[in-house]
Write a protein that holds these residues in place. Structure first.
Motif, short mmCIF file in Angstrom:
data_model
loop_
_atom_site.label_atom_id
_atom_site.label_comp_id
_atom_site.label_asym_id
_atom_site.label_seq_id
_atom_site.Cartn_x
_atom_site.Cartn_y
_atom_site.Cartn_z
N THR A 26 0.80 -1.23 0.00
CA THR A 26 0.00 0.00 0.00
C THR A 26 0.83 1.27 0.00
N SER A 27 2.14 1.15 0.04
CA SER A 27 2.96 2.37 0.03
C SER A 27 2.98 2.95 -1.38
N PRO A 28 3.03 4.28 -1.50
CA PRO A 28 3.00 4.91 -2.82
C PRO A 28 4.22 4.52 -3.66
N THR A 29 4.00 4.40 -4.96
CA THR A 29 5.09 4.10 -5.89
C THR A 29 5.83 5.38 -6.19
N ARG A 30 7.14 5.33 -6.12
CA ARG A 30 7.97 6.51 -6.36
C ARG A 30 8.31 6.62 -7.84
N VAL A 31 8.02 7.78 -8.43
CA VAL A 31 8.30 8.02 -9.85
C VAL A 31 9.22 9.22 -9.96
N LEU A 32 10.41 9.02 -10.53
CA LEU A 32 11.33 10.13 -10.76
C LEU A 32 10.78 11.01 -11.87
N CYS A 33 10.91 12.33 -11.70
CA CYS A 33 10.42 13.24 -12.73
C CYS A 33 11.30 14.48 -12.80
N TYR A 34 11.21 15.16 -13.95
CA TYR A 34 11.94 16.41 -14.17
C TYR A 34 10.97 17.39 -14.81
N ARG A 35 10.93 18.63 -14.30
CA ARG A 35 10.09 19.69 -14.88
C ARG A 35 10.97 20.72 -15.56
N GLU A 36 10.67 21.03 -16.81
CA GLU A 36 11.41 22.08 -17.52
C GLU A 36 11.14 23.44 -16.90
N ASP A 37 9.95 23.64 -16.36
CA ASP A 37 9.55 24.90 -15.75
C ASP A 37 9.00 24.60 -14.37
N LYS A 38 9.73 24.98 -13.33
CA LYS A 38 9.34 24.65 -11.96
C LYS A 38 8.08 25.39 -11.50
N SER A 39 7.64 26.39 -12.26
CA SER A 39 6.42 27.11 -11.88
C SER A 39 5.16 26.34 -12.29
N LEU A 73 7.06 18.08 -18.64
CA LEU A 73 7.29 17.01 -17.67
C LEU A 73 7.95 15.82 -18.34
N HIS A 74 9.01 15.31 -17.72
CA HIS A 74 9.70 14.09 -18.15
C HIS A 74 9.66 13.14 -16.97
N VAL A 75 9.48 11.85 -17.23
CA VAL A 75 9.39 10.89 -16.13
C VAL A 75 10.28 9.68 -16.39
N ALA A 76 10.61 9.00 -15.31
CA ALA A 76 11.29 7.70 -15.36
C ALA A 76 10.43 6.75 -14.56
N LEU A 77 9.54 6.06 -15.25
CA LEU A 77 8.66 5.12 -14.57
C LEU A 77 9.46 3.91 -14.09
N PRO A 78 9.07 3.34 -12.96
CA PRO A 78 9.74 2.11 -12.52
C PRO A 78 9.50 0.99 -13.54
N GLU A 79 10.42 0.07 -13.63
CA GLU A 79 10.25 -1.06 -14.53
C GLU A 79 8.98 -1.82 -14.15
N GLY A 80 8.20 -2.19 -15.15
CA GLY A 80 6.95 -2.90 -14.90
C GLY A 80 5.75 -1.98 -14.76
N TYR A 81 5.95 -0.66 -15.00
CA TYR A 81 4.85 0.30 -14.93
C TYR A 81 4.67 0.99 -16.27
N GLU A 82 3.47 1.47 -16.53
CA GLU A 82 3.17 2.28 -17.71
C GLU A 82 2.28 3.44 -17.29
N MET A 83 2.24 4.46 -18.12
CA MET A 83 1.41 5.63 -17.86
C MET A 83 0.43 5.80 -19.03
N GLU A 84 -0.82 6.09 -18.73
CA GLU A 84 -1.81 6.37 -19.76
C GLU A 84 -2.26 7.82 -19.65
N ILE A 85 -2.28 8.51 -20.79
CA ILE A 85 -2.77 9.88 -20.84
C ILE A 85 -4.24 9.82 -21.28
N ARG A 86 -5.12 10.39 -20.49
CA ARG A 86 -6.56 10.32 -20.75
C ARG A 86 -7.18 11.71 -20.72
#
Length: 193
Positions: A26-39, A73-86
């Motif tokens: 039940t602990s949250p999954t950690r996803v590394l991310c980078y923002r080009e614009d921090k605002s 936004l750029h992300v590094a999903l953990p292996e075994g994960y995918e992201m869907e844009i809806r």
């Protein structure tokens, strides 16, 4: 368990393990991310029970009949994960759709997350139409089904991150090896309305 609980009450050991396993699951999954614009805000859940996070717009590009929302936004999903844009539910009030919806972002992709909108009616026929719709929204705050409903920093789409399984194909030599079912090869509409 016997080894782990040697010299202890195994029932107590099981309860402790159950708690540890529950915490891991039940602990949250950690996803590394980078923002080009921090605002520009990070994607965020709007309610405690939400399955999806909302994506925010960093900049908007109009290209032909498409409106391309850059999230920065750029992300590094953990292996075994995918992201869907809806699409967000309020998009149903417009004549717009998100192209390739839901869009899949794989765990090995490191490029910018883009959300690409297309108009499903004549408003998409000329770039000038989309530009005027967008400009009218930004300048006058007009909200209309023919106008692009989002501006810079607005939430434009939602994303779902979840685990997936990769499969291994096991090919059989004859169709009958797939087994029989009640439906069989019944296609579209074969199970009724």
């Amino acid at each position: 368990i016997v080894c782990y609980g040697e010299g202890h009450d195994n029932g107590e050991v099981l309860l402790n393990l159950q708690g540890e396993i529950y915490d891991i699951l039940t602990s949250p999954t950690r996803v590394l991310c980078y923002r080009e614009d921090k605002s520009i805000p990070l994607p965020a859940y709007q309610t405690d029970g939400a399955a999806c996070c909302d994506l925010h717009i960093k900049s908007i590009e109009i290209k032909g009949h498409r409106i391309i929302c850059h999230t920065g936004l750029h992300v590094a999903l953990p292996e075994g994960y995918e992201m869907e844009i809806r699409p967000r539910s309020n998009l149903t009030k417009t004549k717009l759709i998100i192209a390739n919806s839901p869009g899949t972002v794989d765990a090995d992709y490191r490029g910018e997350i883009l959300v690409i909108f297309e108009c499903i009616e004549d408003c998409a026929s000329e770039q000038i139409h989309l530009m005027s719709y967008y400009n009218n929204y930004i300048n006058n705050g007009v909200r209309n089904e023919l106008y692009f409903p989002y501006g810079i920093r607005d939430r434009c789409a939602q994303l779902l991150i979840r685990r997936y399984e990769q499969i291994v194909w096991h090919e059989v030599n004859v169709l009958e090896e797939l087994g029989k079912t009640k439906r069989g090869n019944g296609g579209h509409g074969s199970t009724g309305k």
